[in-house]
Write an enzyme that holds these catalytic residues in place. Structure first.
Site, PDB file in Angstrom:
ATOM      1  N   ARG A   1     -11.346   4.576  -7.476  1.00  0.00           N
ATOM      2  CA  ARG A   1     -11.391   5.534  -6.360  1.00  0.00           C
ATOM      3  C   ARG A   1     -12.824   6.003  -6.134  1.00  0.00           C
ATOM      4  O   ARG A   1     -13.265   6.192  -5.012  1.00  0.00           O
ATOM      5  CB  ARG A   1     -10.442   6.699  -6.646  1.00  0.00           C
ATOM      6  CG  ARG A   1      -8.976   6.294  -6.483  1.00  0.00           C
ATOM      7  CD  ARG A   1      -8.044   7.481  -6.538  1.00  0.00           C
ATOM      8  NE  ARG A   1      -7.866   7.961  -7.877  1.00  0.00           N
ATOM      9  CZ  ARG A   1      -6.789   7.723  -8.638  1.00  0.00           C
ATOM     10  NH1 ARG A   1      -5.790   7.021  -8.167  1.00  0.00           N
ATOM     11  NH2 ARG A   1      -6.724   8.202  -9.847  1.00  0.00           N
TER      12      ARG A   1
ATOM     13  N   PHE B   1      -0.336   1.932   0.657  1.00  0.00           N
ATOM     14  CA  PHE B   1       0.332   2.401  -0.568  1.00  0.00           C
ATOM     15  C   PHE B   1      -0.475   3.573  -1.142  1.00  0.00           C
ATOM     16  O   PHE B   1      -0.885   3.562  -2.302  1.00  0.00           O
ATOM     17  CB  PHE B   1       0.462   1.274  -1.609  1.00  0.00           C
ATOM     18  CG  PHE B   1       1.050  -0.001  -1.081  1.00  0.00           C
ATOM     19  CD1 PHE B   1       2.430  -0.135  -0.964  1.00  0.00           C
ATOM     20  CD2 PHE B   1       0.252  -1.062  -0.690  1.00  0.00           C
ATOM     21  CE1 PHE B   1       2.991  -1.321  -0.483  1.00  0.00           C
ATOM     22  CE2 PHE B   1       0.795  -2.244  -0.201  1.00  0.00           C
ATOM     23  CZ  PHE B   1       2.162  -2.370  -0.100  1.00  0.00           C
TER      24      PHE B   1
ATOM     25  N   ASP C   1       2.157   5.234   3.377  1.00  0.00           N
ATOM     26  CA  ASP C   1       3.074   5.130   2.244  1.00  0.00           C
ATOM     27  C   ASP C   1       4.489   5.292   2.793  1.00  0.00           C
ATOM     28  O   ASP C   1       4.694   5.909   3.835  1.00  0.00           O
ATOM     29  CB  ASP C   1       2.778   6.206   1.197  1.00  0.00           C
ATOM     30  CG  ASP C   1       3.305   5.815  -0.187  1.00  0.00           C
ATOM     31  OD1 ASP C   1       2.498   5.387  -1.033  1.00  0.00           O
ATOM     32  OD2 ASP C   1       4.533   5.940  -0.426  1.00  0.00           O
ATOM     33  N   SER C   2       5.461   4.730   2.065  1.00  0.00           N
ATOM     34  CA  SER C   2       6.844   4.864   2.515  1.00  0.00           C
ATOM     35  C   SER C   2       7.473   6.157   2.001  1.00  0.00           C
ATOM     36  O   SER C   2       8.593   6.487   2.380  1.00  0.00           O
ATOM     37  CB  SER C   2       7.666   3.669   2.030  1.00  0.00           C
ATOM     38  OG  SER C   2       7.521   3.540   0.636  1.00  0.00           O
TER      39      SER C   2
ATOM     40  N   ASP D   1      -3.068  -1.228  -2.735  1.00  0.00           N
ATOM     41  CA  ASP D   1      -2.726  -0.908  -4.132  1.00  0.00           C
ATOM     42  C   ASP D   1      -1.207  -0.780  -4.252  1.00  0.00           C
ATOM     43  O   ASP D   1      -0.683   0.318  -4.428  1.00  0.00           O
ATOM     44  CB  ASP D   1      -3.431   0.390  -4.552  1.00  0.00           C
ATOM     45  CG  ASP D   1      -3.194   0.708  -6.025  1.00  0.00           C
ATOM     46  OD1 ASP D   1      -2.911  -0.226  -6.799  1.00  0.00           O
ATOM     47  OD2 ASP D   1      -3.281   1.898  -6.391  1.00  0.00           O
TER      48      ASP D   1
ATOM     49  N   CYS E   1      -0.870  -4.392 -10.179  1.00  0.00           N
ATOM     50  CA  CYS E   1      -0.629  -3.742 -11.474  1.00  0.00           C
ATOM     51  C   CYS E   1       0.567  -4.391 -12.161  1.00  0.00           C
ATOM     52  O   CYS E   1       1.210  -3.798 -13.016  1.00  0.00           O
ATOM     53  CB  CYS E   1      -0.425  -2.241 -11.299  1.00  0.00           C
ATOM     54  SG  CYS E   1       0.973  -1.816 -10.272  1.00  0.00           S
TER      55      CYS E   1
END
Ligand code: SAH
Length: 396
Positions: free
Chosen positions: A211, A227, A249-250, A300, A340
């Site tokens: 970040r 995301f 984002d959801s 991400d 990830c």
């Protein structure tokens, strides 16, 4: 006397290399009695001692090595030594100085299989993900309080890993009166963290330094953060002087938390930030049809492949979003793309991103390989611990 775990002939190689996991197919016999989490002496088929491990009969990982010194006792003092060493390693690292959120104990890499400890200011959040870690809860908490002087300890042992160990999920207070919500300052940006309900132990501490890299790269750029969760990358992009930041984002609660964090930072220009509750796969297609372009794009996504069994489907998903990402990138634009997934290796991920660039018919250059910060070490003997991998790619 501890029970003895005898390995099958020819199955000792991982432990000779100091790999911490003994798989079911490597076990010849358990000699003596052991309950889940009990310490067993691990030895070769011809009686050569290899170390001590926690027994976990329900799991495919039948035992996790606490030590490769068969003479080392596993007791309260053992946990004090290991935890003191883990904390000292963070204190000594220059890039962690001044950070009030960091991982203090990273399981296998800190020679404490199944033990995860994150510090959020004066609160520790503990996840005990294996039978051995679960059994030594009191010793672990005692050693943590002694090493850190933390005021509060909260347990978030609610990962999928525990189910595989035959353990029920567990959450609650282990010491003090942990706050439900806390605030971190990450590289100068204030963030609101929900310790009770947030992902993992509350926040993705593993992306801290990436970040920061976003902040360093953001000046004057039009940024798309996919995301975004609670907005960590978005806020750093604003701090770095991004021209505009669109975050997607959801999850509505994650977006609300992100906006609450933004309000904690009066120095950031909230007018440059916009937030969209949407499915990233759909939104990227929509932005592409609208002819939008971005100068810095962050991908991400969540863990598409928790294990190698999911690798095929996950690979398609990674290739798909990265292709869309490249298509939305302006010339000279940067793509920060991550996986990830433990089930997708760094090499496979790089190949997928390369294939995605081909699909999008763009050339691209890798500027940097990215990984989790130094508070998330990886045991050299167990490279599968390097679950987070990323690339900083530039479209010339
Ligand atoms: N980059 C974040 C962490 C991302 S976690 C950080 O630095 O903190 C993954 C996020 O993806 C979660 O917030 C989850 O809500 C979101 N998500 C999962 N599937 C999604 C989808 N198909 N579309 C949009 N968001 C999704």
């Amino acid at each position: 006397m501890s029970a003895r775990l005898v390995l099958a002939r020819g199955k000792e190689a991982p432990q000779f290399r100091r790999h911490p996991w003994v798989f079911a197919n490597a076990v010849d016999a358990l000699v003596g009695r052991a309950r889940p989490g009990d310490t067993v002496l691990v030895e070769t088929h011809d009686g050569r001692p290899l170390g001590r491990a926690a027994w976990s009969p329900a799991s495919q990982i039948r035992a996790r090595m606490w030590t490769f010194d068969a003479d080392e006792r596993i007791d309260d003092a053992f946990f004090r030594r290991r935890i003191d060493a883990a904390v000292a390693c963070r204190v000594a690292h220059p890039s962690l100085a001044g950070q009030d959120g960091m991982r203090l104990v990273h399981g296998e890499a800190d020679q404490l299989p199944g033990v995860i400890v994150d510090r959020y200011r004066d609160t520790l959040v503990v996840a005990l993900n294996s039978a051995g870690a679960d059994k030594w809860r009191a010793a672990i908490v005692g050693a943590l309080l002694r090493a850190t002087g933390a005021a509060h300890v909260h347990e978030r042992s609610d990962s999928d890993g525990r189910r595989l160990e035959g353990l029920p999920p567990r959450a609650g207070t282990l010491h003090g009166d942990p706050p439900r919500i806390t605030e971190l300052t990450e590289h100068g940006v204030r963030l609101r963290v929900d310790l009770a309900e947030g992902h993992k132990t509350g926040f993705y501490l593993d992306q801290r330094d990436n970040r920061r890299l976003t902040r360093d790269l953001a000046a004057g750029r039009r940024v798309l953060n996919c995301f975004c969760y609670t907005g960590g990358f978005s806020l750093q992009a604003l701090a770095g002087g991004a021209r505009a930041v669109l975050s997607v984002d959801s999850s509505a609660p994650a977006l609300a938390a992100a906006q609450a964090s933004l309000m904690l930072n009066p120095g950031l220009d909230a007018g440059r930030a916009s937030w969209r509750e949407a499915d990233v796969f759909e939104l990227l297609r929509e932005l592409k049809s609208a002819g939008e372009k971005f100068d810095l794009l962050i991908l991400d996504p969540p863990k598409f492949a928790p294990s190698s069994a999911h690798a095929e489907r996950a690979s398609r998903a990674y290739r798909d979003i990265n292709r869309l990402g490249f298509q939305l990138l302006a010339p000279g634009g940067l793509l920060m793309t991550y996986s990830c997934s433990g089930g997708v290796s760094a090499e496979r991920f790089r190949n997928l991103v390369a294939a995605a660039a081909c699909d999008a018919d763009v050339e691209a250059q890798v500027l940097q390989h990215l990984q989790a910060g130094p508070d998330h070490p990886v045991a050299l003997a167990a490279p599968e611990g390097a679950y987070l991998k990323g690339l900083l790619v530039r479209r010339p």
